[in-house]
Design a protein around this motif. Structure first.
Motif, PDB file in Angstrom:
ATOM      1  N   GLN A 199      -5.179  -8.249  -6.592  1.00 35.25           N
ATOM      2  CA  GLN A 199      -5.778  -7.677  -5.392  1.00 35.25           C
ATOM      3  C   GLN A 199      -5.184  -8.333  -4.155  1.00 35.25           C
ATOM      4  N   LEU A 200      -4.754  -7.480  -3.229  1.00 35.71           N
ATOM      5  CA  LEU A 200      -4.104  -7.958  -2.010  1.00 35.71           C
ATOM      6  C   LEU A 200      -4.808  -7.373  -0.792  1.00 35.71           C
ATOM      7  N   PRO A 201      -5.504  -8.213   0.001  1.00 37.46           N
ATOM      8  CA  PRO A 201      -6.101  -7.715   1.245  1.00 37.46           C
ATOM      9  C   PRO A 201      -5.039  -7.543   2.318  1.00 37.46           C
ATOM     10  N   LEU A 202      -5.143  -6.474   3.089  1.00 37.62           N
ATOM     11  CA  LEU A 202      -4.174  -6.191   4.147  1.00 37.62           C
ATOM     12  C   LEU A 202      -4.903  -5.817   5.429  1.00 37.62           C
ATOM     13  N   ASN A 203      -4.378  -6.324   6.534  1.00 40.55           N
ATOM     14  CA  ASN A 203      -4.875  -5.999   7.868  1.00 40.55           C
ATOM     15  C   ASN A 203      -3.863  -5.042   8.499  1.00 40.55           C
ATOM     16  N   VAL A 204      -4.207  -3.776   8.576  1.00 36.43           N
ATOM     17  CA  VAL A 204      -3.259  -2.746   9.004  1.00 36.43           C
ATOM     18  C   VAL A 204      -3.541  -2.372  10.460  1.00 36.43           C
ATOM     19  N   PHE A 205      -2.511  -2.497  11.313  1.00 44.00           N
ATOM     20  CA  PHE A 205      -2.738  -2.217  12.733  1.00 44.00           C
ATOM     21  C   PHE A 205      -1.620  -1.403  13.376  1.00 44.00           C
ATOM     22  N   GLU A 206      -0.417  -1.391  12.782  1.00 41.93           N
ATOM     23  CA  GLU A 206       0.659  -0.586  13.368  1.00 41.93           C
ATOM     24  C   GLU A 206       0.339   0.892  13.190  1.00 41.93           C
ATOM     25  N   ILE A 245      -7.967  -3.192   4.347  1.00 44.69           N
ATOM     26  CA  ILE A 245      -7.944  -2.559   3.036  1.00 44.69           C
ATOM     27  C   ILE A 245      -7.623  -3.592   1.961  1.00 44.69           C
ATOM     28  N   THR A 246      -7.942  -3.240   0.745  1.00 43.24           N
ATOM     29  CA  THR A 246      -7.519  -4.019  -0.410  1.00 43.24           C
ATOM     30  C   THR A 246      -6.715  -3.111  -1.320  1.00 43.24           C
ATOM     31  N   LEU A 247      -5.501  -3.557  -1.659  1.00 48.76           N
ATOM     32  CA  LEU A 247      -4.682  -2.861  -2.641  1.00 48.76           C
ATOM     33  C   LEU A 247      -4.850  -3.549  -3.979  1.00 48.76           C
ATOM     34  N   THR A 248      -5.178  -2.786  -4.997  1.00 49.15           N
ATOM     35  CA  THR A 248      -5.254  -3.314  -6.355  1.00 49.15           C
ATOM     36  C   THR A 248      -4.032  -2.820  -7.116  1.00 49.15           C
ATOM     37  N   GLY A 249      -3.278  -3.753  -7.661  1.00 48.25           N
ATOM     38  CA  GLY A 249      -2.015  -3.410  -8.306  1.00 48.25           C
ATOM     39  C   GLY A 249      -2.175  -2.484  -9.492  1.00 48.25           C
ATOM     40  N   VAL A 250      -1.317  -1.484  -9.561  1.00 44.95           N
ATOM     41  CA  VAL A 250      -1.341  -0.518 -10.666  1.00 44.95           C
ATOM     42  C   VAL A 250      -0.126  -0.699 -11.567  1.00 44.95           C
ATOM     43  N   CYS A 251       1.070  -0.560 -11.000  1.00 47.67           N
ATOM     44  CA  CYS A 251       2.282  -0.631 -11.819  1.00 47.67           C
ATOM     45  C   CYS A 251       3.481  -0.877 -10.915  1.00 47.67           C
ATOM     46  N   ARG A 252       4.415  -1.693 -11.381  1.00 50.93           N
ATOM     47  CA  ARG A 252       5.659  -1.889 -10.649  1.00 50.93           C
ATOM     48  C   ARG A 252       6.541  -0.641 -10.766  1.00 50.93           C
ATOM     49  N   PHE A 253       7.465  -0.512  -9.845  1.00 56.71           N
ATOM     50  CA  PHE A 253       8.379   0.620  -9.858  1.00 56.71           C
ATOM     51  C   PHE A 253       9.753   0.178  -9.395  1.00 56.71           C
ATOM     52  N   ARG A 254      10.741   0.942  -9.823  1.00 55.23           N
ATOM     53  CA  ARG A 254      12.101   0.770  -9.330  1.00 55.23           C
ATOM     54  C   ARG A 254      12.376   1.902  -8.348  1.00 55.23           C
TER      55      ARG A 254
END
Length: 219
Positions: free
Chosen positions: A30-37, A92-101
């Motif tokens: 889980q990664l919290p993010l502060n989004v403002f742009e 927001i909080t992003l919860t990891g699902v799957c890596r991608f190329r």
């Protein structure tokens, strides 16, 4: 099963990406993010209206480019928490699902970037590891202690001694202040066991370098 997905083909093949140097996301992390742009506020709005999927990826650094090339591998996350502040920011909080190329980057009219994401090489991310599986925890914690002590950091050691391997390794890989290239190496480690070995090696290398820096000056 990560966020309801079972197979890589079930994931969206075109995703918006949030380039963020020095940050990685891993499955079930889980990664919290502060989004403002404004462009990323737009991105979150669009994601919330759809499948809530955003790809977190590192830009390649060292290039004087307003739209730098992207790393070859990122991780898709699902927005699992959303709050809007009184000054218009999104927490927001992003919860990891799957890596991608990254297969390719699209030419788009949106203010944010979008890529064709190939999840197939990392489909194993969608399956949680065996909770009974473990690793050489004592060896790992012995490497972690001097690293944290030198930087004045700390963890809940009681939790570290009993936490599931994935939760412990992935949370530290995401949180510890390694260089972007080192973070990328941790992200791209194929298996959890590979990541644990790479993280242990980084901890020992940086602790040894710190010891050398603290040593007596030679005359």
């Amino acid at each position: 099963m990560a966020q309801g997905y079972i197979k890589a083909i079930e994931l969206p093949q075109v995703i918006p990406v949030f380039p963020l140097p020095g940050s990685i996301l891993l499955s079930r992390g889980q990664l919290p993010l502060n989004v403002f742009e404004p462009r990323y506020l737009n991105m979150v709005d669009d994601a919330m209206a759809g499948d809530r999927i955003i790809g977190l990826i590192q830009p390649l650094t060292g290039l004087d480019n307003p739209q730098p090339p992207l790393a070859r591998v990122g991780c898709a996350g699902r927005i699992t928490s959303f709050n809007e502040t009184s000054d218009g920011r999104y927490l927001i909080t992003l919860t990891g699902v799957c890596r991608f190329r990254v297969s390719s980057e699209l030419q788009v009219k949106t203010p944010y970037r979008q890529v064709h994401a190939d999840f197939a090489p990392f489909e194993a991310d969608l399956r949680a590891p065996d909770p009974a599986a473990d690793f050489d925890r004592d060896h790992f914690l012995d490497a972690l202690r001097p690293y944290l002590e030198h930087r004045g950091l700390n963890v809940d050691w009681d939790t570290a001694e009993i936490a599931p391997q994935e939760a412990l390794i992935n949370s530290l890989a995401m949180a510890l202040p390694f260089e972007p290239a080192e973070k990328q190496a941790l992200l791209e480690a194929i298996t959890l066991e590979d990541r644990a070995e790479a993280l242990t090696a980084l901890l020992r290398i940086e602790a040894a370098a710190s010891d050398d820096d603290d040593g007596p000056a030679m005359q």
